[in-house]
Motif scaffolding. Sequence first.
Motif, PDB file in Angstrom:
ATOM      1  N   ASN A 116     -77.044 -78.521  78.468  1.00  0.00           N
ATOM      2  CA  ASN A 116     -77.877 -78.059  76.859  1.00  0.00           C
ATOM      3  C   ASN A 116     -76.825 -77.803  76.196  1.00  0.00           C
ATOM      4  OD1 ASN A 116     -79.938 -77.615  76.397  1.00  0.00           O
ATOM      5  ND2 ASN A 116     -80.588 -76.531  78.503  1.00  0.00           N
ATOM      6  N   VAL A 117     -75.216 -77.142  76.835  1.00  0.00           N
ATOM      7  CA  VAL A 117     -73.886 -77.548  75.791  1.00  0.00           C
ATOM      8  C   VAL A 117     -73.290 -78.355  76.109  1.00  0.00           C
ATOM      9  CG1 VAL A 117     -71.535 -76.425  75.834  1.00  0.00           C
ATOM     10  CG2 VAL A 117     -73.552 -75.030  76.751  1.00  0.00           C
ATOM     11  N   ALA A 118     -73.193 -79.531  76.554  1.00  0.00           N
ATOM     12  CA  ALA A 118     -72.961 -80.776  76.720  1.00  0.00           C
ATOM     13  C   ALA A 118     -73.800 -81.772  76.446  1.00  0.00           C
ATOM     14  CB  ALA A 118     -72.688 -81.142  78.475  1.00  0.00           C
ATOM     15  N   GLU A 143     -81.401 -70.504  57.632  1.00  0.00           N
ATOM     16  CA  GLU A 143     -82.371 -71.257  58.226  1.00  0.00           C
ATOM     17  C   GLU A 143     -82.405 -72.326  58.191  1.00  0.00           C
ATOM     18  OE1 GLU A 143     -86.063 -70.439  56.941  1.00  0.00           O
ATOM     19  OE2 GLU A 143     -85.128 -68.284  57.179  1.00  0.00           O
ATOM     20  N   TYR A 144     -80.789 -73.021  58.645  1.00  0.00           N
ATOM     21  CA  TYR A 144     -80.386 -73.832  59.041  1.00  0.00           C
ATOM     22  C   TYR A 144     -80.170 -73.746  60.098  1.00  0.00           C
ATOM     23  CZ  TYR A 144     -80.348 -75.999  54.354  1.00  0.00           C
ATOM     24  OH  TYR A 144     -80.220 -76.715  53.334  1.00  0.00           O
ATOM     25  N   GLN A 145     -79.599 -72.756  60.556  1.00  0.00           N
ATOM     26  CA  GLN A 145     -79.550 -72.066  61.913  1.00  0.00           C
ATOM     27  C   GLN A 145     -80.529 -71.776  63.032  1.00  0.00           C
ATOM     28  OE1 GLN A 145     -79.002 -67.710  62.183  1.00  0.00           O
ATOM     29  NE2 GLN A 145     -77.707 -68.090  64.786  1.00  0.00           N
ATOM     30  N   LYS A 146     -81.944 -71.712  62.105  1.00  0.00           N
ATOM     31  CA  LYS A 146     -83.373 -71.480  62.540  1.00  0.00           C
ATOM     32  C   LYS A 146     -83.615 -72.863  63.311  1.00  0.00           C
ATOM     33  CE  LYS A 146     -85.528 -67.668  60.551  1.00  0.00           C
ATOM     34  NZ  LYS A 146     -86.094 -66.698  59.414  1.00  0.00           N
ATOM     35  N   LEU A 147     -82.977 -73.366  62.372  1.00  0.00           N
ATOM     36  CA  LEU A 147     -83.620 -75.657  62.941  1.00  0.00           C
ATOM     37  C   LEU A 147     -82.847 -75.614  64.301  1.00  0.00           C
ATOM     38  CD1 LEU A 147     -83.569 -77.228  59.343  1.00  0.00           C
ATOM     39  CD2 LEU A 147     -85.592 -76.277  60.914  1.00  0.00           C
ATOM     40  N   TYR A 148     -81.639 -74.966  64.194  1.00  0.00           N
ATOM     41  CA  TYR A 148     -81.087 -75.382  65.334  1.00  0.00           C
ATOM     42  C   TYR A 148     -81.295 -75.142  66.744  1.00  0.00           C
ATOM     43  CZ  TYR A 148     -77.026 -79.287  63.139  1.00  0.00           C
ATOM     44  OH  TYR A 148     -76.775 -80.342  62.724  1.00  0.00           O
ATOM     45  N   GLN A 149     -82.018 -73.783  66.122  1.00  0.00           N
ATOM     46  CA  GLN A 149     -82.140 -73.125  67.371  1.00  0.00           C
ATOM     47  C   GLN A 149     -83.616 -73.441  67.660  1.00  0.00           C
ATOM     48  OE1 GLN A 149     -80.818 -68.693  66.323  1.00  0.00           O
ATOM     49  NE2 GLN A 149     -79.422 -69.074  67.497  1.00  0.00           N
ATOM     50  N   GLU A 150     -84.451 -74.040  67.067  1.00  0.00           N
ATOM     51  CA  GLU A 150     -85.681 -74.203  67.637  1.00  0.00           C
ATOM     52  C   GLU A 150     -85.365 -75.606  68.404  1.00  0.00           C
ATOM     53  OE1 GLU A 150     -87.620 -74.999  63.672  1.00  0.00           O
ATOM     54  OE2 GLU A 150     -87.991 -72.400  63.402  1.00  0.00           O
ATOM     55  N   ILE A 153     -71.319 -73.737  69.034  1.00  0.00           N
ATOM     56  CA  ILE A 153     -72.770 -74.293  69.940  1.00  0.00           C
ATOM     57  C   ILE A 153     -72.423 -72.347  70.470  1.00  0.00           C
ATOM     58  CG2 ILE A 153     -72.896 -74.808  72.325  1.00  0.00           C
ATOM     59  CD1 ILE A 153     -71.746 -77.808  71.074  1.00  0.00           C
ATOM     60  N   ILE A 154     -71.151 -72.022  70.860  1.00  0.00           N
ATOM     61  CA  ILE A 154     -71.239 -70.828  71.257  1.00  0.00           C
ATOM     62  C   ILE A 154     -71.480 -69.964  69.885  1.00  0.00           C
ATOM     63  CG2 ILE A 154     -68.986 -69.203  72.005  1.00  0.00           C
ATOM     64  CD1 ILE A 154     -68.044 -71.447  73.053  1.00  0.00           C
ATOM     65  N   GLY A 155     -71.087 -69.826  68.655  1.00  0.00           N
ATOM     66  CA  GLY A 155     -71.186 -68.391  67.843  1.00  0.00           C
ATOM     67  C   GLY A 155     -72.439 -68.880  66.798  1.00  0.00           C
ATOM     68  N   GLU A 156     -72.871 -69.900  66.974  1.00  0.00           N
ATOM     69  CA  GLU A 156     -73.952 -69.806  65.758  1.00  0.00           C
ATOM     70  C   GLU A 156     -75.218 -69.984  67.136  1.00  0.00           C
ATOM     71  OE1 GLU A 156     -75.642 -70.325  61.325  1.00  0.00           O
ATOM     72  OE2 GLU A 156     -74.303 -68.834  62.861  1.00  0.00           O
ATOM     73  N   LEU A 157     -75.476 -71.587  67.819  1.00  0.00           N
ATOM     74  CA  LEU A 157     -76.312 -71.775  68.393  1.00  0.00           C
ATOM     75  C   LEU A 157     -76.567 -71.039  68.897  1.00  0.00           C
ATOM     76  CD1 LEU A 157     -78.272 -73.930  68.331  1.00  0.00           C
ATOM     77  CD2 LEU A 157     -76.527 -75.364  70.452  1.00  0.00           C
ATOM     78  N   PHE A 158     -76.300 -70.350  70.190  1.00  0.00           N
ATOM     79  CA  PHE A 158     -76.430 -69.243  71.776  1.00  0.00           C
ATOM     80  C   PHE A 158     -75.756 -67.772  70.708  1.00  0.00           C
ATOM     81  CE2 PHE A 158     -75.499 -73.532  73.859  1.00  0.00           C
ATOM     82  CZ  PHE A 158     -77.497 -73.372  73.764  1.00  0.00           C
ATOM     83  N   GLU A 159     -75.364 -67.579  70.543  1.00  0.00           N
ATOM     84  CA  GLU A 159     -74.378 -66.103  69.561  1.00  0.00           C
ATOM     85  C   GLU A 159     -74.045 -65.418  70.552  1.00  0.00           C
ATOM     86  OE1 GLU A 159     -77.887 -64.508  67.409  1.00  0.00           O
ATOM     87  OE2 GLU A 159     -79.340 -66.078  66.948  1.00  0.00           O
ATOM     88  N   PHE A 160     -73.284 -66.512  71.042  1.00  0.00           N
ATOM     89  CA  PHE A 160     -71.735 -65.027  71.725  1.00  0.00           C
ATOM     90  C   PHE A 160     -71.529 -64.180  70.712  1.00  0.00           C
ATOM     91  CE2 PHE A 160     -73.163 -68.028  74.858  1.00  0.00           C
ATOM     92  CZ  PHE A 160     -73.111 -67.459  75.907  1.00  0.00           C
TER      93      PHE A 160
END
Length: 290
Positions: free
Chosen positions: A40-42, A254-261, A155-162
């Motif tokens: 999913n990262v790829a 709200e844009y982060q939420k869109l990607y995380q959906e 991907i690391i910091g915003e999408l998967f919230e590391f």
Amino acid sequence: MRSTSFDITVSDTILIEKSLAGDKIALENLIKKHQDWIYNVALTFTGDSEEAADLTQEVLIKVVTKLASFQQKSNFKTWVYRIVKNHFLNTKRGKYETNSLSFDEFGQGLDQLPNEPLSNYSFEVENKLLVKEAKISCMKGMLLCLDREQRMIYIIGELFEFADSIGSEIMEVSKENFRVKLHRTKKQLYNFMNNKCGLINKKNPCRCARKTAGFIKMGFVDPVNLHFQKKTITSINKVIDKKIETYKEEITSEYQKLYQEHPFVQSPIMLQSIKDLLSSKTIKETFNFE
């Protein structure tokens, strides 16, 4: 004792210890435990399912062959993601990256794409699925307007919230530098979306349903083979860890939420491929498999 079945709750530490002791099933389970995350990262990094599968396979080979060097000074997932980062940032540019656009060029492309109702056409797949595929494809395309380092940091910091402590370790920068780079990346991406995309800012004229037919004609959406909705396990926001202290005071975008959906999908690396990998001469010699 030999491992008999795959249990997701078995710790990485136990699986690693058993693997290095010659337990082939434990190594197989360690791969299965992490391959969907890597894939999913790829997929987000490349925007292409076939390239993502190739990158996943290449990373898994590196993880397995380097496993003996893991010192357990950091979390195993952090160690794996550092391998992912190094491999992804240095690999050959993919087909979409080769022709990657700036945000301005991407926006111009959206403007020039005709608005056309899907009702003009007949597809076997439901229109709502095609529109969803177009939305995901377009958003993945926006990420390709970022450079590779920015994309990985996002991907690391915003999408998967590391946490920044983990993100900085993966990216091999200071925590402050990681936070600054992440902030700049989010600002660049979300400013573009706020000025162009109609998903949140309803004043913008660009709408996924109006552009889907155009995306299909250009080959960005395959109405027969939906690349981003096959073998969906869940959504990204359902698999990430609970939001950590570092980010609690920050307003969730709200844009982060869109990607995380976006769908969190199953890796196409099948069990047989894993077994073939573990049956190679190099792996057998490394782990003393019979």
